[in-house]
Design a protein around this motif. Structure first.
Motif, PDB file in Angstrom:
ATOM      1  N   THR A   1      -5.616  -4.735 -21.286  1.00 54.30           N
ATOM      2  CA  THR A   1      -4.345  -4.792 -20.563  1.00 54.30           C
ATOM      3  C   THR A   1      -4.494  -4.267 -19.140  1.00 54.30           C
ATOM      4  O   THR A   1      -5.171  -3.260 -18.923  1.00 54.30           O
ATOM      5  CB  THR A   1      -3.271  -3.982 -21.302  1.00 54.30           C
ATOM      6  N   GLY A   2      -3.848  -4.961 -18.223  1.00 54.35           N
ATOM      7  CA  GLY A   2      -3.780  -4.505 -16.853  1.00 54.35           C
ATOM      8  C   GLY A   2      -2.352  -4.152 -16.497  1.00 54.35           C
ATOM      9  O   GLY A   2      -1.400  -4.574 -17.177  1.00 54.35           O
ATOM     10  N   TYR A   3      -2.212  -3.366 -15.434  1.00 53.82           N
ATOM     11  CA  TYR A   3      -0.889  -2.881 -15.069  1.00 53.82           C
ATOM     12  C   TYR A   3      -0.675  -2.970 -13.556  1.00 53.82           C
ATOM     13  O   TYR A   3      -1.618  -2.935 -12.780  1.00 53.82           O
ATOM     14  CB  TYR A   3      -0.709  -1.416 -15.499  1.00 53.82           C
ATOM     15  N   LEU A   4       0.586  -3.052 -13.197  1.00 50.49           N
ATOM     16  CA  LEU A   4       0.971  -2.920 -11.798  1.00 50.49           C
ATOM     17  C   LEU A   4       2.186  -2.005 -11.757  1.00 50.49           C
ATOM     18  O   LEU A   4       3.283  -2.411 -12.150  1.00 50.49           O
ATOM     19  CB  LEU A   4       1.292  -4.275 -11.164  1.00 50.49           C
ATOM     20  N   GLN A   5       1.966  -0.770 -11.335  1.00 49.38           N
ATOM     21  CA  GLN A   5       3.055   0.185 -11.184  1.00 49.38           C
ATOM     22  C   GLN A   5       3.668  -0.019  -9.801  1.00 49.38           C
ATOM     23  O   GLN A   5       2.968   0.090  -8.792  1.00 49.38           O
ATOM     24  CB  GLN A   5       2.541   1.615 -11.320  1.00 49.38           C
TER      25      GLN A   5
ATOM     26  N   LYS B   1       0.828  -1.205   0.000  1.00 47.98           N
ATOM     27  CA  LYS B   1       0.000   0.000   0.000  1.00 47.98           C
ATOM     28  C   LYS B   1       0.864   1.257   0.000  1.00 47.98           C
ATOM     29  O   LYS B   1       1.830   1.349   0.752  1.00 47.98           O
ATOM     30  CB  LYS B   1      -0.918   0.000   1.222  1.00 47.98           C
ATOM     31  N   GLY B   2       0.494   2.178  -0.867  1.00 48.66           N
ATOM     32  CA  GLY B   2       1.246   3.422  -0.967  1.00 48.66           C
ATOM     33  C   GLY B   2       2.452   3.331  -1.887  1.00 48.66           C
ATOM     34  O   GLY B   2       3.060   4.355  -2.209  1.00 48.66           O
ATOM     35  N   ARG B   3       2.814   2.121  -2.302  1.00 45.64           N
ATOM     36  CA  ARG B   3       3.967   1.946  -3.200  1.00 45.64           C
ATOM     37  C   ARG B   3       3.543   1.396  -4.564  1.00 45.64           C
ATOM     38  O   ARG B   3       4.128   1.762  -5.582  1.00 45.64           O
ATOM     39  CB  ARG B   3       4.993   0.986  -2.568  1.00 45.64           C
ATOM     40  N   PHE B   4       2.568   0.495  -4.574  1.00 44.36           N
ATOM     41  CA  PHE B   4       2.113  -0.130  -5.815  1.00 44.36           C
ATOM     42  C   PHE B   4       0.748   0.433  -6.206  1.00 44.36           C
ATOM     43  O   PHE B   4      -0.074   0.759  -5.340  1.00 44.36           O
ATOM     44  CB  PHE B   4       1.966  -1.646  -5.633  1.00 44.36           C
ATOM     45  N   THR B   5       0.508   0.496  -7.506  1.00 43.24           N
ATOM     46  CA  THR B   5      -0.790   0.922  -8.022  1.00 43.24           C
ATOM     47  C   THR B   5      -1.229  -0.024  -9.120  1.00 43.24           C
ATOM     48  O   THR B   5      -0.498  -0.225 -10.102  1.00 43.24           O
ATOM     49  CB  THR B   5      -0.727   2.349  -8.589  1.00 43.24           C
TER      50      THR B   5
END
Length: 124
Positions: free
Chosen positions: A78-82, A65-69
């Motif tokens: 398409t999906g993403y993980l920042q 939490k707070g680091r990944f989006t």
């Protein structure tokens, strides 16, 4: 049937960032909740985040939490993980998964479709 292909993994120093992508085939992908999971060597697969089919609801495990989006672009299937502020303990193979039956869940058992995984390595 939905096929998922992850990309974007790699080697990064602690504090760095990566963006993972999950490309889904099939017109129904946009109707499925999508989740990200990870598995470190010698450990069980663990939940990271999920997003509802519309993108309107997201949920994260506490450690990211707070680091990944998590996000998605249904027009592109398409999906993403920042992933920002990466830590060595984030090192793992990351998998995306699609769930046709719920709004999203942290339980891996609910996901019907899985990608092959992409390696993320964070050096200290």
């Amino acid at each position: 049937q939905v096929q998922l292909v992850e990309s974007g993994g790699g080697l990064v120093q602690a504090g760095g960032s990566l963006r993972l992508s999950c490309a889904g085939s099939g017109r129904t992908f946009s109707r499925y909740a999508m989740g990200w999971f990870r598995q470190a060597p010698g450990k069980e697969r663990e939940f990271v985040a999920f997003i509802s089919w519309s993108g309107g609801y997201t949920y994260y495990t506490d450690s990211v939490k707070g680091r990944f989006t998590i996000s998605r672009d249904n027009a592109k299937n398409t999906g993403y993980l920042q992933m920002n502020s990466l830590k060595p303990e984030d090192t793992a193979v990351y998998y995306c998964a699609a769930d046709p039956d719920t709004w999203g869940t942290s339980s891996s058992r609910e996901y019907h479709y899985w990608g092959q995984g992409t390696q993320v390595t964070v050096s200290s």
